[in-house]
Motif scaffolding. Structure first.
Motif, PDB file in Angstrom:
ATOM      1  N   LEU A   1       0.836  -1.208   0.000  1.00 30.11           N
ATOM      2  CA  LEU A   1       0.000   0.000   0.000  1.00 30.11           C
ATOM      3  C   LEU A   1       0.871   1.259   0.000  1.00 30.11           C
ATOM      4  O   LEU A   1       0.627   2.198  -0.774  1.00 30.11           O
ATOM      5  N   HIS A   2       1.880   1.271   0.860  1.00 29.51           N
ATOM      6  CA  HIS A   2       2.751   2.450   1.001  1.00 29.51           C
ATOM      7  C   HIS A   2       3.455   2.777  -0.325  1.00 29.51           C
ATOM      8  O   HIS A   2       3.450   3.922  -0.774  1.00 29.51           O
ATOM      9  N   GLY A   3       4.041   1.759  -0.942  1.00 25.71           N
ATOM     10  CA  GLY A   3       4.766   1.986  -2.190  1.00 25.71           C
ATOM     11  C   GLY A   3       3.852   2.428  -3.309  1.00 25.71           C
ATOM     12  O   GLY A   3       4.101   3.434  -3.996  1.00 25.71           O
ATOM     13  N   THR A   4       2.746   1.684  -3.481  1.00 22.26           N
ATOM     14  CA  THR A   4       1.817   2.011  -4.571  1.00 22.26           C
ATOM     15  C   THR A   4       1.189   3.380  -4.325  1.00 22.26           C
ATOM     16  O   THR A   4       1.073   4.207  -5.238  1.00 22.26           O
TER      17      THR A   4
ATOM     18  N   THR B   1       6.497  -2.906  -7.248  1.00 20.45           N
ATOM     19  CA  THR B   1       7.420  -3.324  -8.310  1.00 20.45           C
ATOM     20  C   THR B   1       7.574  -4.849  -8.271  1.00 20.45           C
ATOM     21  O   THR B   1       8.685  -5.359  -8.244  1.00 20.45           O
ATOM     22  N   PHE B   2       6.433  -5.546  -8.216  1.00 21.46           N
ATOM     23  CA  PHE B   2       6.457  -7.014  -8.205  1.00 21.46           C
ATOM     24  C   PHE B   2       7.211  -7.534  -9.424  1.00 21.46           C
ATOM     25  O   PHE B   2       7.182  -6.931 -10.500  1.00 21.46           O
ATOM     26  N   LEU B   3       7.892  -8.629  -9.215  1.00 21.35           N
ATOM     27  CA  LEU B   3       8.658  -9.192 -10.335  1.00 21.35           C
ATOM     28  C   LEU B   3       7.987 -10.474 -10.828  1.00 21.35           C
ATOM     29  O   LEU B   3       7.773 -11.406 -10.049  1.00 21.35           O
ATOM     30  N   TYR B   4       7.661 -10.498 -12.112  1.00 20.06           N
ATOM     31  CA  TYR B   4       7.095 -11.693 -12.733  1.00 20.06           C
ATOM     32  C   TYR B   4       7.988 -12.889 -12.421  1.00 20.06           C
ATOM     33  O   TYR B   4       9.218 -12.756 -12.493  1.00 20.06           O
ATOM     34  N   PRO B   5       7.523 -14.049 -12.022  1.00 19.85           N
ATOM     35  CA  PRO B   5       6.119 -14.459 -11.967  1.00 19.85           C
ATOM     36  C   PRO B   5       5.530 -14.446 -10.551  1.00 19.85           C
ATOM     37  O   PRO B   5       4.681 -15.268 -10.238  1.00 19.85           O
TER      38      PRO B   5
ATOM     39  N   ALA C   1      10.711  -9.544 -18.511  1.00 23.88           N
ATOM     40  CA  ALA C   1       9.642  -8.910 -17.724  1.00 23.88           C
ATOM     41  C   ALA C   1      10.234  -7.959 -16.678  1.00 23.88           C
ATOM     42  O   ALA C   1       9.687  -6.888 -16.418  1.00 23.88           O
ATOM     43  N   LYS C   2      11.379  -8.366 -16.120  1.00 34.28           N
ATOM     44  CA  LYS C   2      12.017  -7.503 -15.117  1.00 34.28           C
ATOM     45  C   LYS C   2      12.507  -6.206 -15.757  1.00 34.28           C
ATOM     46  O   LYS C   2      12.404  -5.127 -15.169  1.00 34.28           O
ATOM     47  N   ASN C   3      13.051  -6.310 -16.968  1.00 30.26           N
ATOM     48  CA  ASN C   3      13.441  -5.102 -17.695  1.00 30.26           C
ATOM     49  C   ASN C   3      12.249  -4.161 -17.855  1.00 30.26           C
ATOM     50  O   ASN C   3      12.356  -2.959 -17.633  1.00 30.26           O
ATOM     51  N   LEU C   4      11.118  -4.730 -18.256  1.00 31.15           N
ATOM     52  CA  LEU C   4       9.915  -3.907 -18.461  1.00 31.15           C
ATOM     53  C   LEU C   4       9.456  -3.280 -17.147  1.00 31.15           C
ATOM     54  O   LEU C   4       9.083  -2.101 -17.093  1.00 31.15           O
ATOM     55  N   THR C   5       9.469  -4.077 -16.068  1.00 34.36           N
ATOM     56  CA  THR C   5       8.997  -3.588 -14.768  1.00 34.36           C
ATOM     57  C   THR C   5       9.843  -2.413 -14.296  1.00 34.36           C
ATOM     58  O   THR C   5       9.322  -1.395 -13.834  1.00 34.36           O
TER      59      THR C   5
ATOM     60  N   TYR D   1      12.466  -9.042  -2.685  1.00 36.52           N
ATOM     61  CA  TYR D   1      11.176  -9.366  -2.074  1.00 36.52           C
ATOM     62  C   TYR D   1      10.481 -10.492  -2.849  1.00 36.52           C
ATOM     63  O   TYR D   1      10.299 -10.407  -4.053  1.00 36.52           O
ATOM     64  N   CYS D   2      10.110 -11.549  -2.112  1.00 38.93           N
ATOM     65  CA  CYS D   2       9.594 -12.747  -2.780  1.00 38.93           C
ATOM     66  C   CYS D   2       8.292 -13.266  -2.150  1.00 38.93           C
ATOM     67  O   CYS D   2       7.956 -14.420  -2.314  1.00 38.93           O
TER      68      CYS D   2
END
Lengths: 488, 178
Positions: free
Chosen positions: A55-58, A115-119, A227-231, B158-159
């Motif tokens: 929540l804080h980050g977003t 900044t979640f990382l796929y997958p 995907a990480k590059n895009l993120t 973070y995972c």
């Protein structure tokens, strides 16, 4: 500009600022909660911690962007016609997106960070169900659509007024030998943000869509490094553009207060063109620990991250110092905040540049050094600019006056913000990882000190917010409203 | 070492920036024509720009000579021990977790599920190196263990909700010791 549209624009800006100020305080309280938990002053579950972190980050990045767009819109509309309906459309998209994100986090335990990382989202979907992950991702997409509507509209308006985005960036002056100054700084900065953020949002949308597809059908997979590059292309550009929008207020207001126009000369235009290029290029400094990325890309990431500090240090911040020097400026809430915000921006660039050094990143990446540097230029830079603009808006469109409280609140905000970011940077020095719900005992001292500073920052932010709302009641009650130049 | 350099370099440069802002603030109540200020300011800016380029250029030239991407950062590279590392929510699996002081190790790091961060902490809980643990990719991290004690692997990317639980001990014994 027709008065009706101006009034409507101001109404939209006032709404955006009201939302921004309240959300800022709430997100600061979320930040304080995390620090108190890490410092073992309170005890919340790891799940709740990571939900608050998401929540804080977003929330912070979203609200910095909303505040930035409000500043851009206010000042750019002094030079070119901007239809208030577009601003309201973005506000509506933002609110829908925010509601979906809140439901995802608190209704369905989504906690994968902004900044979640796929997958990661599809693994979370297996744990907590698909609904939360999909709500969050679609919420982000809707937010993105709102901003794209704004940027595409701005692109169309800038092209119509100046003959192209290149011309709005001063290419006539830089490449074609045209004499004189370029377009107003507000237009130059807007062109930069339109180009960079449109690319960033499209990159982010691609990564989000990949995650959505993978959640719906896990048999369809994508390359995690791509995907990480895009993120990070999205995350880096979107975060940087908040300050490139907000700084428009600094250009406009310091020039007004000092009576010294901040013209877009050739050096200024070149600096903004390089900022455009570098902002698009340097996200690779987020991938320095991904050794699978071609080495030349990572080396370029370091070199251009260094270079990216030059436009702000040599042109914008230096320009602010020059314009204020021996100007007999009237120091009030707005001018103080804008001046100090330039300090926050440049001071934040120092640890950021150091962290972009590959050998340093090797031992400091994803430690608290990282939030240390971005809280410096976000909290003491972008957010200070937004608070400064809130006062300026009330003063210019209404009759708000400064009082003694404001001075103490500004002093408190900056002194304790230095303490907060100092605690983060020091924690990075002693290798405290970022984004850990539970800290080892030897780390908790930095958390507790940071939490103490955060309490005072929040008190100052509440004073800013209360003063803003009180001042807002005076908007539109001027005896002689200011006239504006412009436009088609 | 790099953490200390980063900390003091930040303090030093931020102090210089504070001085510049304090000086301008102190002079801000005086009034002078802008044209001569601009003229002098632009002259100073040229030197300031060149100075910054020199500092940044020198820093880049020095720091880029010893990148962590190559095995030469580990001493005695010819005797590398290869250790396979797999991260998964929320644990680390290492093909070997006991070493001797002086061992040079090539950690081949990957992930079974989502992206993790493979961070190695020395016995004083200071990071000595890290690399990303990403599904479908193998990243290599080279480490030479210089002192005995219990090292830790912490997840630095973070995972999800058990992120802070991803801790694994590595034992490094003294040379000739048990």
């Amino acid at each position: 500009m027709d008065l009706k549209n101006r009034a409507s624009n101001n109404k939209g800006i006032a709404y955006a600022l009201m939302i921004t100020s309240v959300v800022l305080v709430l997100m600061m309280i979320a930040g304080l909660t995390m620090l108190l938990n890490q410092g073992k002053v309170i005890n919340i579950s790891p799940l709740l911690f990571y939900k608050i972190m998401t929540l804080h980050g977003t929330g912070m990045i979203g609200i910095a962007s909303l505040g930035g767009v409000a500043i851009l819109w206010y000042f750019l509309s002094k030079y070119i016609y901007l239809n208030s309906k577009i601003f309201f459309a973005n506000l509506t998209f933002s609110l829908i997106g925010v509601v979906m994100i809140l439901i995802a986090i608190f209704g369905f335990n989504f906690s994968d960070a902004w900044t979640f990382l796929y997958p990661l989202p599809s693994f979370s979907a297996k744990l907590n169900g698909k609904t939360g992950a999909l709500l969050f991702l679609f919420g982000l997409l809707i937010l993105g659509v709102g901003y794209l509507v704004v940027y595409f509209y701005l692109a169309a308006r800038l092209i119509k007024e100046y003959g192209g985005l290149g011309k709005a960036l001063g290419w006539d002056q830089i490449f074609r030998g045209k004499k004189g100054y370029g377009p107003p700084s507000a237009a130059v900065a807007s062109a930069m943000v339109v180009i960079a953020n449109s690319v960033g949002i499209l990159a982010g949308a691609t990564a989000i869509v990949e995650s959505i597809i993978n959640i719906i059908d896990p048999n369809i997979t994508f390359d995690p490094l791509a995907a990480k590059n895009l993120t990070y292309a999205f995350g880096h550009i979107f975060a940087n553009c908040t300050i490139y929008m907000a700084v428009i207020a600094v250009y406009e207001v310091l020039a007004e207060y000092t009576g010294r126009p901040w013209k877009s000369n050739k050096v200024f235009l070149i600096a903004w063109n390089f900022s455009t290029l570098f902002t698009l290029m340097i996200y690779t400094h987020h991938l320095l620990m991904d050794y699978a990325v071609p080495e030349w890309m990572l080396i370029l990431g370091q070199i251009f991250s260094y270079a990216n500090g030059l436009p702000v240090m040599v042109v914008t911040a230096y320009g602010a110092l020059m314009i204020v020097h021996k100007s007999n400026i009237k120091w009030d809430f707005a001018s103080s905040m804008f001046f100090l915000s330039m300090f926050g921006w440049v001071a934040g660039a120092v640890p950021a540049i150091i962290d972009a050094t590959i050998v340093v990143n090797h031992v400091m990446h994803n430690t608290k050094w990282v939030p240390g540097h971005f809280h410096t230029y976000m909290g003491m830079g972008v957010i200070a600019m937004i608070f400064g603009f809130m006062y300026y808006f009330n003063k210019t469109e209404g009759t708000q006056k400064q009082n003694e409280f404001d001075k103490y609140a500004i002093f408190t905000y900056f002194v304790f913000f230095v303490g907060l970011v100092g605690s983060f940077l020091y924690a990075g020095k002693i290798s405290v990882p970022r984004r850990w719900a539970v800290h080892f005992p030897e780390w908790t001292g930095t958390d507790q000190f940071g939490a103490l500073c955060a309490v005072f920052i929040i008190i100052a932010a509440i004073i800013f917010t209360v003063r803003f709302f009180k001042g807002l009641s005076t908007v539109g009650k001027q005896s002689t409203p200011k006239s504006y130049k412009s436009a088609s | 070492m790099y953490q200390t350099i980063a900390w003091y370099a930040t303090l030093f440069f931020v102090f210089l920036i504070s001085l510049a802002f304090s000086f301008v603030f102190g002079e801000s109540k005086r009034l002078k024509d802008y044209a001569p200020i601009q003229e002098k300011g632009y002259k100073i800016r040229k030197y300031y720009f060149l100075c910054l380029v020199a500092i940044l250029g020198l820093s880049a030239a020095i720091s880029l000579t010893k990148l962590p991407y190559h095995s030469q950062t580990a001493e005695a590279a010819s005797n590398l021990k290869i250790v396979n590392v797999t991260g998964q929510q929320f644990s680390w699996n290492l093909s070997q977790d006991t070493f001797t002081v002086g061992d040079s190790v090539e950690f081949r790091v990957t992930s079974k599920d989502v992206t993790h961060g493979f961070g190695i902490y020395d016995p004083n809980m200071k990071i000595i190196g890290q690399v990303q643990a990403m599904p479908e990719y193998t990243n290599t991290e080279y480490v030479t263990f210089k002192k005995a004690g219990t090292y830790k692997i912490l997840c630095l990317e973070y995972c999800s909700t058990g992120h802070h639980l991803m801790v694994k001990d590595i034992i490094v014994k003294p040379k000739g010791g048990k």
